[in-house]
Write a protein that holds these residues in place. Structure first.
Motif, PDB file in Angstrom:
ATOM      1  N   GLY A 477       0.629  -1.260   0.060  1.00  0.00           N
ATOM      2  CA  GLY A 477      -0.093   0.005   0.059  1.00  0.00           C
ATOM      3  C   GLY A 477       0.919   1.290  -0.111  1.00  0.00           C
ATOM      4  O   GLY A 477       0.157   2.410  -0.031  1.00  0.00           O
ATOM      5  N   LYS A 478       2.184   0.949   0.274  1.00  0.00           N
ATOM      6  CA  LYS A 478       3.103   2.081   0.081  1.00  0.00           C
ATOM      7  C   LYS A 478       4.251   1.867  -0.833  1.00  0.00           C
ATOM      8  O   LYS A 478       4.499   0.824  -1.059  1.00  0.00           O
ATOM      9  N   VAL A 479       4.971   2.787  -1.431  1.00  0.00           N
ATOM     10  CA  VAL A 479       6.166   2.612  -2.283  1.00  0.00           C
ATOM     11  C   VAL A 479       7.042   2.027  -1.388  1.00  0.00           C
ATOM     12  O   VAL A 479       7.425   2.498  -0.400  1.00  0.00           O
ATOM     13  N   ARG A 480       7.756   1.316  -1.990  1.00  0.00           N
ATOM     14  CA  ARG A 480       8.917   0.505  -1.200  1.00  0.00           C
ATOM     15  C   ARG A 480      10.093   0.086  -2.083  1.00  0.00           C
ATOM     16  O   ARG A 480      11.064   0.010  -1.663  1.00  0.00           O
ATOM     17  N   SER A 481       9.628  -0.702  -3.278  1.00  0.00           N
ATOM     18  CA  SER A 481      10.743  -1.303  -4.113  1.00  0.00           C
ATOM     19  C   SER A 481      11.711  -0.377  -4.772  1.00  0.00           C
ATOM     20  O   SER A 481      11.386   0.687  -4.989  1.00  0.00           O
ATOM     21  N   SER A 482      12.673  -0.995  -5.445  1.00  0.00           N
ATOM     22  CA  SER A 482      13.507  -0.172  -6.439  1.00  0.00           C
ATOM     23  C   SER A 482      12.944  -0.300  -7.896  1.00  0.00           C
ATOM     24  O   SER A 482      13.982  -0.167  -8.829  1.00  0.00           O
ATOM     25  N   GLY A 483      11.752  -0.893  -8.129  1.00  0.00           N
ATOM     26  CA  GLY A 483      11.444  -0.783  -9.428  1.00  0.00           C
ATOM     27  C   GLY A 483      10.193  -2.094  -9.837  1.00  0.00           C
ATOM     28  O   GLY A 483       9.145  -1.780 -10.596  1.00  0.00           O
ATOM     29  N   CYS A 484      10.482  -3.073  -9.143  1.00  0.00           N
ATOM     30  CA  CYS A 484       9.554  -4.246  -9.133  1.00  0.00           C
ATOM     31  C   CYS A 484       8.208  -3.775  -8.598  1.00  0.00           C
ATOM     32  O   CYS A 484       8.249  -2.980  -7.672  1.00  0.00           O
TER      33      CYS A 484
END
Length: 523
Positions: A477-484
């Motif tokens: 529900g929040k941005v977290r990854s490095s692209g995936c």
């Protein structure tokens, strides 16, 4: 002498040349049978050194056909045809980290997917050729061909098979039991070590007592598995072809990399300590790791007409109408729980109705924006996936109808340029590779971990961008990854079973260069 192979071409003319070709085929078959007698080792143990023996049923069928130019010369023997197809009970074992399945019996053919070490699949009784594969190419179920040699064996008792008591638990949120290394990271033992070996390798004896964190890990990992004969014998573990082995000592293979994580096939209790078996066939002491805590995050299946939505706050009350129609508190809606909205509202839109009969405050919900059909997929009733970066939400469709929705974590760069930030790429793509699990390293996955094994349910759609489950964070529900596009494991498992290309039972991955399910990623 080359490997045993029956001629693919058959005489197609009656009389004369057909008789000579038929006689030559029989003579060649007889010679090959005498030359391909059983060796000292079982078939597949040293496939490159042993020629491929033809199936006796094929030889018998050839010998039984007339040589007088009759109609039987034109028909390929039924036994020969059947021996080249899976389904007679014969099996083949993978002894490599990736045993590729090819579209045709040659290495130039397209790769359809691969098997993981220890997997056993149904195969044809006889090889379909030996082009670039002295051990022979065998058709496997449900399609494709596997080369017997370094990556596969006809010997189902091979050491790699004996040392792999189970495969991934496909369909479950976590295909393996997952642990993350402590500091310093664990040693990689080659067999269940004696106490003397543990003291020599780790510089200490087994600790007394059971600390609280160890009891927690025991509860998360469940009961240890019974020792198989292979592990009870304390034989050294083999390394599947393709698995890294940079150093080798008498009892171990050095330490794991710092900040590493593992999927464990099994765990064993041994000399008052517990050890886990990794997918690359190393044994690690569990007390040098921490077990992964499963997330409670689950998406919602949309089984009625409606719009999916998710509760984004703690302490949200659900309401139901009483006999007079007045909304009264009825229960609680957990944070990140999924609901399907019917479209009905109350109190001027302050409350919305769900298909479960409960009413929820509209202000507590993140509601999906149902996607539009830009490609004709919906009009044709096909599957497709819509991902909103702003909403951090994924919705899966069959035609125009949403069937599943969940919260995701996309790149930390949000709506930035993927070339210069850690944003998720936007556009229309197709799933081209699916892996039950895959090792991914670098900070594409985590700010700290650099060696994360067996990431669950990986689906690549563009270059190194993929949909996949994560076990190292719970920030959906929040941005977290490095692209995936990060998914909760249960949601990743659902999507993996739903999307195309399908991964056949027993396989670890399937490829489709032409593209499977459509993925549309946008703001």
């Amino acid at each position: 002498m080359t490997a045993c192979l029956f001629p693919e071409a058959r005489a197609r003319h009656r009389g004369g040349p057909g008789r000579l070709l038929r006689a030559a085929a029989l003579a060649a078959a007889a010679l090959l049978v005498s030359a391909c007698g059983p060796g000292e080792e079982p078939p597949g143990r040293s496939a490159r050194a042993q020629p491929v023996a033809p199936d006796p049923a094929i030889v018998a069928a050839l010998a039984a056909e007339p040589l007088d130019g009759g109609a039987a010369v034109d028909a390929e023997p039924a036994a020969a045809r059947e021996a080249l197809r899976p389904g007679r009970g014969d099996k083949l074992a993978s002894i490599a980290m990736r045993t590729f399945v090819y579209a045709a019996p040659e290495r130039r053919a397209a790769r359809l997917g691969y098997l993981r070490a220890g997997a056993i699949v149904e195969r044809a009784a006889a090889p379909s050729g030996d082009d670039g594969c002295p051990g022979g190419w065998y058709a496997v179920h449900p399609r494709g061909f596997v080369c017997v040699g370094r990556g596969a064996s006809l010997d189902l008792g091979h050491d790699v098979v004996a040392a792999t008591p189970a495969g991934p638990r496909r369909g479950e949120p976590y295909p393996y039991r997952y642990v993350v290394s402590r500091k310093p990271p664990p040693h990689l033992y080659v067999h269940l070590p004696s106490e003397a070996e543990q003291r020599r390798v780790e510089g200490r004896s087994r600790s007394q007592g059971t600390p609280a964190w160890s009891r927690r890990d025991e509860a998360l990992l469940g009961e240890p598995d019974p020792l198989t004969p292979f592990f009870a014998s304390r034989r050294d573990l083999p390394k599947p072809f393709g698995a890294a082995e940079k150093v080798r000592f008498p009892a171990h293979r050095g330490r794991a990399r710092a900040d590493s994580a593992f999927g464990l096939i099994s765990t064993f209790a041994w000399n008052g300590r517990r050890f886990g078996l990794t997918t690359e066939l190393d044994l690690i002491p569990i007390d040098r790791t921490s077990a992964v805590t499963p997330t409670a995050m689950r998406g919602v299946e949309v089984k009625t007409e409606g719009t999916p939505a998710f509760v984004m706050h703690h302490g949200v009350r659900t309401l139901k109408p009483d006999a007079s129609g007045e909304l009264r508190p009825d229960g609680w809606a957990p944070r990140r729980s999924g609901w399907v909205l019917t479209g009905k509202t109350a109190a001027g839109g302050a409350y919305v109705e769900t298909d479960a009969g409960a009413w929820i405050p509209a202000s507590a919900l993140r509601v999906a924006r149902l996607g539009r059909d830009f490609w004709g997929h919906a009009a044709r009733g096909r599957k497709w996936i819509d991902i909103s970066i702003e909403l951090q939400m994924l919705v899966a469709y069959e035609g125009t109808r949403p069937v599943f929705a969940t919260l995701v974590s996309t790149g930390r760069g949000e709506l930035g340029d993927p070339a210069t930030t850690s944003a998720t790429v936007q556009g229309t793509f197709f799933i081209r590779e699916k892996h039950v699990t895959a090792t991914m390293d670098g900070d594409d996955l985590s700010e700290t971990s650099v060696d994360l094994r067996d990431v669950p349910y990986v689906q690549y759609f563009h270059n190194s961008y993929a949909l996949h489950g994560v076990y190292w964070h719970d920030a959906f529900g929040k941005v977290r990854s490095s692209g995936c596009v990060n998914l909760a494991p249960a949601d990743a498992a659902w999507l993996f079973a739903w999307t195309d290309p399908p991964v056949p039972e027993g396989w670890h991955a399937a490829f489709n260069d032409k593209g499977g399910t459509l993925v549309f990623i946008h703001a």
